[in-house]
Design a protein around this motif. Structure first.
Motif, PDB file in Angstrom:
ATOM      1  N   LYS A   1       0.806  -1.222   0.000  1.00 43.16           N
ATOM      2  CA  LYS A   1       0.000   0.000   0.000  1.00 43.16           C
ATOM      3  C   LYS A   1       0.844   1.280   0.000  1.00 43.16           C
ATOM      4  N   SER A   2       2.068   1.194   0.506  1.00 41.57           N
ATOM      5  CA  SER A   2       2.865   2.423   0.675  1.00 41.57           C
ATOM      6  C   SER A   2       4.147   2.452  -0.145  1.00 41.57           C
ATOM      7  N   LYS A   3       4.635   1.268  -0.545  1.00 41.62           N
ATOM      8  CA  LYS A   3       5.941   1.131  -1.224  1.00 41.62           C
ATOM      9  C   LYS A   3       7.070   1.739  -0.381  1.00 41.62           C
ATOM     10  N   ALA A   4       6.918   1.655   0.926  1.00 46.48           N
ATOM     11  CA  ALA A   4       7.927   2.174   1.841  1.00 46.48           C
ATOM     12  C   ALA A   4       9.156   1.270   1.847  1.00 46.48           C
ATOM     13  N   LYS A   5      10.280   1.843   2.238  1.00 42.06           N
ATOM     14  CA  LYS A   5      11.484   1.028   2.430  1.00 42.06           C
ATOM     15  C   LYS A   5      11.240   0.097   3.621  1.00 42.06           C
ATOM     16  N   ILE A   6      11.828  -1.092   3.559  1.00 44.54           N
ATOM     17  CA  ILE A   6      11.687  -2.047   4.657  1.00 44.54           C
ATOM     18  C   ILE A   6      13.069  -2.399   5.200  1.00 44.54           C
ATOM     19  N   VAL A   7      13.186  -2.424   6.521  1.00 41.45           N
ATOM     20  CA  VAL A   7      14.443  -2.820   7.147  1.00 41.45           C
ATOM     21  C   VAL A   7      14.166  -3.809   8.278  1.00 41.45           C
ATOM     22  N   PHE A   8      15.173  -4.592   8.591  1.00 41.74           N
ATOM     23  CA  PHE A   8      15.152  -5.441   9.775  1.00 41.74           C
ATOM     24  C   PHE A   8      15.990  -4.755  10.843  1.00 41.74           C
ATOM     25  N   GLY A   9      15.447  -4.632  12.055  1.00 41.96           N
ATOM     26  CA  GLY A   9      16.162  -3.921  13.107  1.00 41.96           C
ATOM     27  C   GLY A   9      16.388  -4.778  14.339  1.00 41.96           C
ATOM     28  N   PHE A  10      17.494  -4.500  15.040  1.00 45.58           N
ATOM     29  CA  PHE A  10      17.763  -5.175  16.312  1.00 45.58           C
ATOM     30  C   PHE A  10      18.663  -4.304  17.178  1.00 45.58           C
ATOM     31  N   CYS A  11      18.587  -4.539  18.484  1.00 46.64           N
ATOM     32  CA  CYS A  11      19.374  -3.770  19.448  1.00 46.64           C
ATOM     33  C   CYS A  11      19.990  -4.747  20.441  1.00 46.64           C
ATOM     34  N   ILE A  12      21.280  -5.017  20.271  1.00 51.18           N
ATOM     35  CA  ILE A  12      21.984  -6.030  21.057  1.00 51.18           C
ATOM     36  C   ILE A  12      22.575  -5.416  22.328  1.00 51.18           C
ATOM     37  N   LEU A  13      22.405  -6.120  23.438  1.00 50.89           N
ATOM     38  CA  LEU A  13      23.052  -5.731  24.689  1.00 50.89           C
ATOM     39  C   LEU A  13      24.428  -6.390  24.727  1.00 50.89           C
ATOM     40  N   ASN A  14      25.487  -5.580  24.760  1.00 51.45           N
ATOM     41  CA  ASN A  14      26.849  -6.105  24.769  1.00 51.45           C
ATOM     42  C   ASN A  14      27.283  -6.497  26.186  1.00 51.45           C
ATOM     43  N   SER A  15      28.402  -7.204  26.266  1.00 49.69           N
ATOM     44  CA  SER A  15      28.892  -7.690  27.559  1.00 49.69           C
ATOM     45  C   SER A  15      29.272  -6.555  28.507  1.00 49.69           C
ATOM     46  N   ASP A  16      29.610  -5.383  27.950  1.00 54.07           N
ATOM     47  CA  ASP A  16      29.946  -4.223  28.795  1.00 54.07           C
ATOM     48  C   ASP A  16      28.714  -3.355  29.078  1.00 54.07           C
ATOM     49  N   TYR A  17      27.525  -3.873  28.737  1.00 55.02           N
ATOM     50  CA  TYR A  17      26.225  -3.238  28.968  1.00 55.02           C
ATOM     51  C   TYR A  17      25.966  -2.034  28.058  1.00 55.02           C
ATOM     52  N   SER A  18      26.762  -1.891  27.011  1.00 58.61           N
ATOM     53  CA  SER A  18      26.445  -0.925  25.970  1.00 58.61           C
ATOM     54  C   SER A  18      25.485  -1.594  24.995  1.00 58.61           C
ATOM     55  N   TYR A  19      24.957  -0.818  24.045  1.00 58.46           N
ATOM     56  CA  TYR A  19      24.026  -1.367  23.059  1.00 58.46           C
ATOM     57  C   TYR A  19      24.559  -1.171  21.648  1.00 58.46           C
ATOM     58  N   ASN A  20      24.228  -2.096  20.785  1.00 57.31           N
ATOM     59  CA  ASN A  20      24.532  -1.990  19.361  1.00 57.31           C
ATOM     60  C   ASN A  20      23.211  -2.006  18.604  1.00 57.31           C
ATOM     61  N   PHE A  21      22.818  -0.842  18.080  1.00 58.53           N
ATOM     62  CA  PHE A  21      21.549  -0.719  17.362  1.00 58.53           C
ATOM     63  C   PHE A  21      21.820  -0.706  15.869  1.00 58.53           C
ATOM     64  N   LYS A  22      21.090  -1.553  15.136  1.00 59.55           N
ATOM     65  CA  LYS A  22      21.371  -1.674  13.702  1.00 59.55           C
ATOM     66  C   LYS A  22      20.106  -1.921  12.899  1.00 59.55           C
ATOM     67  N   LEU A  23      20.076  -1.346  11.703  1.00 60.83           N
ATOM     68  CA  LEU A  23      19.011  -1.579  10.736  1.00 60.83           C
ATOM     69  C   LEU A  23      19.624  -2.151   9.465  1.00 60.83           C
ATOM     70  N   LYS A  24      19.048  -3.244   8.971  1.00 58.26           N
ATOM     71  CA  LYS A  24      19.530  -3.870   7.741  1.00 58.26           C
ATOM     72  C   LYS A  24      18.428  -3.840   6.684  1.00 58.26           C
ATOM     73  N   PRO A  25      18.713  -3.288   5.508  1.00 59.49           N
ATOM     74  CA  PRO A  25      17.682  -3.209   4.458  1.00 59.49           C
ATOM     75  C   PRO A  25      17.194  -4.577   4.014  1.00 59.49           C
ATOM     76  N   ILE A  26      15.894  -4.662   3.737  1.00 57.23           N
ATOM     77  CA  ILE A  26      15.289  -5.850   3.130  1.00 57.23           C
ATOM     78  C   ILE A  26      14.914  -5.471   1.702  1.00 57.23           C
ATOM     79  N   LYS A  27      15.579  -6.075   0.749  1.00 54.46           N
ATOM     80  CA  LYS A  27      15.334  -5.755  -0.659  1.00 54.46           C
ATOM     81  C   LYS A  27      14.172  -6.583  -1.177  1.00 54.46           C
ATOM     82  N   VAL A  28      13.108  -5.904  -1.556  1.00 53.64           N
ATOM     83  CA  VAL A  28      11.909  -6.587  -2.046  1.00 53.64           C
ATOM     84  C   VAL A  28      12.090  -6.972  -3.513  1.00 53.64           C
ATOM     85  N   ASN A  29      11.710  -8.186  -3.848  1.00 53.50           N
ATOM     86  CA  ASN A  29      11.767  -8.649  -5.228  1.00 53.50           C
ATOM     87  C   ASN A  29      10.567  -8.087  -5.996  1.00 53.50           C
TER      88      ASN A  29
END
Length: 294
Positions: A221-249
């Protein structure tokens, strides 16, 4: 009478959560995390139903683990969930400038783009960190489940609301969910819980599992970009936030094939990250056919 009791329980629940939140403000974050891990161990001991579901799920996902390794992962999963819970309880009072949150250039570029964006995430890492992080960059709406306890629902909603954040209950109509994308905003969807009705059958850790089709419908309905996101808790209690594109066929002709393609790519990305950090996935939901949980 039943209504009065229900309202009383909701009232008590809300203020117990509020009291817990104010209490946790008094402690440094490192102490909070220790509390969270201890709380996770308590849940492991007393939450028999969740423990049994998680044990089955871990066995299905990682069949090569020994009994000892599987049990260790199970305990670590509960401890991680305890940390996420305690981080969330005082989320409204957290100074995020004091937490080391790593965001790579590609993720930052995606967040700074003002075009519509569908963010497909899961109950992995610390999913509650998405809203405070993304809201610093752009407007975002999140599709959420309404809690049966009114007081609990009120507290959770208040904790999730930041500037630039809007919450949409998943039982509202499709148009309301689509509106943020039509207004060039971001839409956050936790896409890993089994849908109550129809869904896409996708191989998840080599076993058929149902996944919601909503993200695919929003894309169509929107043709919006799509990404997969996650936020990892590291061993030093910092965070790693990342978005990875999902390429639509875009060469696929059928709408159902496009939706399936989006879900397959999402599941692959989610599974890959879970394999790296298996203790940070919320294994407490029945992900596969009910015959596995007898």
């Amino acid at each position: 009478k039943k209504l009065k009791i229900k309202l009383l329980i909701s009232f008590i629940t809300y203020y117990l959560f509020k009291l817990s939140s104010f209490f946790l403000i008094l402690f440094p974050r490192k102490i909070l995390i220790i509390f969270g891990k201890f709380f996770g161990k308590i849940l492991y001991i007393f939450s028999k139903k969740s423990r049994n579901i998680a044990k089955i799920n871990i066995r299905i996902a990682f069949p090569d683990l020994s009994i000892k390794e599987s049990e260790k992962l199970l305990i670590e999963t509960f401890k991680h969930y305890g940390v996420v819970t305690f981080e969330f309880l005082r989320q409204k009072f957290t100074n995020y400038n004091k937490i080391n949150i790593s965001i790579d250039k590609n993720t930052e570029k995606i967040l700074l783009d003002d075009s519509p964006l569908i963010i497909m995430a899961g109950h992995f890492g610390n999913w509650e960190m998405f809203l405070p992080i993304i809201s610093k960059y752009r407007k975002i709406s999140a599709i959420v489940r309404k809690q049966s306890n009114i007081g609990g629902d009120k507290f959770i909603s208040e904790n999730r609301l930041f500037k630039n954040v809007n919450l949409i209950y998943n039982n509202t109509n499709f148009k309301n969910m689509l509106d943020p994308l039509l207004n060039n905003q971001a839409l956050l969807i936790l896409n890993d819980q089994k849908p109550k009705k129809r869904g896409d059958v996708i191989k998840f850790f080599n076993k058929d599992s149902l996944f919601p089709k909503g993200s695919g419908h929003f894309y169509l309905k929107s043709k919006a970009k799509i990404v997969f996101g996650f936020c990892i808790l590291n061993s030093d209690y910092s965070y790693n936030f990342k978005l990875k594109p999902i390429k639509v066929n875009i060469d696929l002709n059928l709408k159902s094939d496009i939706i399936n393609d989006i879900n397959m790519k999402y599941v692959k990305l989610l599974e890959d990250e879970i394999k790296k950090y298996p203790n940070q996935y919320c294994w407490f939901y029945k992900k596969w056919d009910k015959r596995y949980y007898k």
